[in-house]
Each structure stands twice: as C-alpha cells, then as structure tokens.
Design a protein around this motif. Structure first.
Motif, PDB file in Angstrom:
ATOM      1  N   SER A   1      13.173   6.508  -3.667  1.00  0.00           N
ATOM      2  CA  SER A   1      11.339   6.409  -3.697  1.00  0.00           C
ATOM      3  C   SER A   1      10.875   7.336  -4.170  1.00  0.00           C
ATOM      4  N   ASP A   2      12.072   7.895  -6.216  1.00  0.00           N
ATOM      5  CA  ASP A   2      11.636   8.922  -6.849  1.00  0.00           C
ATOM      6  C   ASP A   2      11.450   8.164  -7.805  1.00  0.00           C
ATOM      7  N   LEU A   3      10.352   7.195  -8.008  1.00  0.00           N
ATOM      8  CA  LEU A   3      10.566   6.154  -9.256  1.00  0.00           C
ATOM      9  C   LEU A   3      10.430   7.144 -10.386  1.00  0.00           C
TER      10      LEU A   3
ATOM     11  N   ILE B   1      13.596   3.419   5.053  1.00  0.00           N
ATOM     12  CA  ILE B   1      13.766   4.046   3.864  1.00  0.00           C
ATOM     13  C   ILE B   1      13.171   2.840   2.548  1.00  0.00           C
ATOM     14  N   TYR B   2      13.297   1.572   3.059  1.00  0.00           N
ATOM     15  CA  TYR B   2      12.673   0.872   1.553  1.00  0.00           C
ATOM     16  C   TYR B   2      10.985   0.605   1.740  1.00  0.00           C
ATOM     17  N   GLY B   3      10.971   0.117   0.491  1.00  0.00           N
ATOM     18  CA  GLY B   3       9.307   0.223   0.243  1.00  0.00           C
ATOM     19  C   GLY B   3       8.579   2.278   0.337  1.00  0.00           C
ATOM     20  N   GLY B   4       9.381   3.318   0.046  1.00  0.00           N
ATOM     21  CA  GLY B   4       9.316   4.567   0.014  1.00  0.00           C
ATOM     22  C   GLY B   4       9.422   4.923   1.447  1.00  0.00           C
ATOM     23  N   SER B   5      11.174   6.429   0.720  1.00  0.00           N
ATOM     24  CA  SER B   5      11.654   6.405   2.305  1.00  0.00           C
ATOM     25  C   SER B   5      10.768   7.372   3.606  1.00  0.00           C
ATOM     26  N   ASP B   6      10.289   7.771   4.621  1.00  0.00           N
ATOM     27  CA  ASP B   6       9.498   8.504   4.963  1.00  0.00           C
ATOM     28  C   ASP B   6       9.881   9.873   4.855  1.00  0.00           C
ATOM     29  N   GLU B   7       9.959  10.904   3.880  1.00  0.00           N
ATOM     30  CA  GLU B   7      10.162  11.811   2.900  1.00  0.00           C
ATOM     31  C   GLU B   7       9.247  11.757   2.295  1.00  0.00           C
ATOM     32  N   ILE B   8       9.185  11.041   1.242  1.00  0.00           N
ATOM     33  CA  ILE B   8       8.281  10.349   0.308  1.00  0.00           C
ATOM     34  C   ILE B   8       6.989  10.655   0.814  1.00  0.00           C
TER      35      ILE B   8
END
Length: 387
Positions: free
Chosen positions: A124-126, A361-368
């Motif tokens: 998620s941290d691209l 998680i995929y497509g950008g986790s909830d935390e992000i």
C-alpha cells in the motif's frame, strides 16, 4: 444526486441487453470472450474517443452497460486492467504514437495487461518501491520484484512503476514504463496459491527485462503523477457494476438464510441478531450505490477514492462472514462426500468467505486509506514514518 435515465439510455439498454442475450457464452475461454466484446465495440465505451474501434457512451449509458453486463451473468473480465486503468492513463498522459500502438489491441480484446505496482516491501506504501530501471540507449533495463500482480500469467504486457533516478527516495525519481511480458530468462512469473485454491495473483521477477524508451509514459521522473492519476480511475462506473455483483451475492446469502429453517440447513432466520445483520448489509449496499452515483465522473473530493475503498472492502468482508453464519456448522465442510481421491472444492458461499478476507488489504489497505483521509482531507499532522 438526481440520477435518472432518459429515452436514449432506455434504447441503449435494450440494445445492450439484446446483444448480451445473443452473445454471452456459457463456457469457452475468457480470451475468446474479450475478442467477442471487442468485435461488438463494447471495450472502451467510456474512453471518450472512438478512433480505436470502440463505441462511445456517456456516463449514464456506461452505467447501463455495467448493469446489464452484471445482470446477464456474463463471464468475468480479463481485460479490465487494460481497458479501465491503462487506456484512460494513456489518453491523459500518452503520446500519439503510444495511443495508436496500444489502444486498438485493447479495444479488440487482443492484448491483456497486468499492473506492476506492489512489491514485497511496498504494498500500500507505493512510494517505497525498489524496482529499478536504468537507461541503456533506446531501452530501459528493469530489475526487481513485483507481487500480487493480477493475471500476470495471462497478460502480454505490464505497466511497471520503477525507480529511474539512482539514489532517489519516496515518490521522487519514479517512471511509468510499458513492458512486454514475453521475455524468457528476463521475466519470471510465479503464481501465488490462495486460500480459495485459485491463483489469480502472481509474483513477477524482472532480471534485466527491457522496455523501449518510446514506451515511457509521461516523461522520466514523472511516474508518481502518472501512477496517482491511474489509481484514481479505480472508482467510477466500474464500482456500480461491482455493486450489482455484490447484490447478487447478498441475495444468495438471504436465500440461504431463508432455507435455513429446514433442519440442519443452517442458522434460524428468526434469530434477531442474524436478521439485524442481514438488514444492515442491505442498507449499507444502498448507501454505497448512492455514494458511487454521487461521485460518478469525479466530484473533486480528494478523499472520495479512499472512502469508496473503505466502504466496499469492509462491507464485502462482512458479507463473507455473514455467509458462513447463515450456513451454520455446514459451512465447515466441503460440498461433497468424503472421498480422498477427489480434489478439495468450495461452494460459492465458502469461496466468498475465503476470498473476501483480503478485501480490506488489496487495492490499498484500510490503514492506508484512513491515513490518506486524515492527512489530505482532514488536515491532520502527517503520520510519523520510521526511516
């Protein structure tokens, strides 16, 4: 938002419904279906240009097509990444030569794409990616690893975010490259077996893989801007079709709950907790649809993509859990007799439960997504990052 369909939309719906009724296969290879869609001009209807063999449709007609496609139970798309992510990115950032080379094969359903973004240490941290691409004359040589690469085992091309400036950090020095996958010895694809037993995701290893310099999109060092515009495309009309699929899954869960009154068939539908959970799922799905319609076409809200991801990711995961609750103890066993010679199989509700464990998680986790909303929308102080 006052979102209504006019006479032109109704005519478009009749045409789409008739075409799908005539052409939707009940078997066969997904690649054949993509080419069939291409022959009908149904790939790229939202591109805003018709120079590539595609039809053109306004937003309401794109919604109509998405709804009719889902209701026809047409096969899952394998060309989504090329059609809905790469193509609009090329239309916004690509050169005329890049558009002429890559958009017609996508519109014909002949070339499939995958997305080379996430890495083992940069999901998620691209901005933390480490894959490098070094200029060597008229080519870039790419070395690194990507992970969770959907359909990489079937794709002919991959758009790759790589670090082209040596010593650069975070979102600086990144470039967006179009890379052919047919490079034996330079690109290795390893399928990742999931809990469901399927392998849609892959690891991809680049060992000096080549990308032509003319296939650099947006200019060297501008990859972050190109990548962010692409990620913003992961909401919109396609989310409405996704929600129709969600509605069908919810109907299946409700039907299972109703049939649960039979002895041993599952949970009792008169259980007040179960009933409350079913009602909540239905109401939340309605809210998601209204939110998708409100943001259709872009609302200028910087947090809209993150809000949409938080809503549908959590909703779908809870639906999987609810599917198991209505099945009761029967959810823990396979839909077959105990014959060890037969492969392990999942019924649709079991598959729903296992696959949706990854939705947050995929497509950008909830935390992000929550961090994006906190910093970019609410103006809260930036999260402390460990170097």
């Amino acid at each position: 938002m006052d979102f209504s369909f006019g006479p032109a939309d109704s005519a478009f719906r009749e045409g789409a419904r008739a075409w799908l009724a005539q052409h939707t296969p009940r078997g066969g290879q997904p690649g054949d279906w993509e080419r069939e869609l291409g022959r009908g001009g149904w790939i790229g209807i939202g591109w805003g240009e018709t120079a590539y063999g595609n039809r053109s449709a306004g937003l309401t007609q794109q919604v109509v097509w998405a709804e009719e496609y889902a209701r026809a139970k047409a096969p899952p798309r394998t060309g989504h990444i090329g059609e809905n992510l790469l193509a609009p990115t090329l239309l916004a950032h690509g050169t005329p030569a890049q558009k002429a080379r890559f958009l017609p094969p996508i519109a014909r359903g002949e070339e499939l794409w995958c997305q080379g973004y996430s890495e083992p240490g940069a999901g998620s941290d691209l901005a933390g990616i480490r894959t490098v691409a070094r200029r060597d004359g008229d080519t870039y040589r790419i070395t690194g690893q990507k992970i969770w690469t959907s359909l990489a085992h079937e794709a002919q091309w991959c758009f790759v975010l790589a670090r082209t400036e040596e010593g650069s950090r975070r979102h600086h020095g990144l470039s967006f490259l179009l890379v052919p996958m047919d490079q034996p010895g330079r690109i290795e694809v390893r399928p990742i077996r999931q809990m469901t037993g399927t392998s849609e995701f892959n690891e991809v290893f680049f060992d000096g893989a080549e990308a032509r310099a003319e296939h650099l999109v947006g200019g060297e060092g501008n990859g972050w801007q190109v990548a962010m515009s692409l990620l913003a495309l992961e909401r919109g009309v396609s989310t409405l079709a996704q929600q129709i699929g969600f509605a069908a899954e919810l109907e299946r869960v409700v039907a299972q709950a109703v049939s649960g009154r039979a002895p041993g068939a599952g949970a009792d539908p008169l259980d007040p907790v179960l009933r409350a959970r079913l009602v909540a799922q239905w109401a939340e799905l309605k809210v998601m649809r209204w939110n998708a319609l409100r943001t259709l076409g872009g609302s200028g809200d910087a947090g809209a993509p993150s809000v949409a991801k938080l809503l549908w990711g959590g909703w779908h995961r809870r639906l999987g859990e609810l599917a198991m609750a209505v099945r009761g103890t029967a959810a823990a066993v396979g839909p077959y007799d105990w014959d060890e010679s037969r492969p392990y199989e999942l019924d649709p509700l079991q598959h729903l439960f296992l696959f949706t464990r990854a939705d947050t998680i995929y497509g950008g986790s909830d935390e992000i997504q929550r961090t994006i909303i906190a910093e970019r929308v609410l103006g809260l102080p930036r999260e402390v990052r460990v170097p």
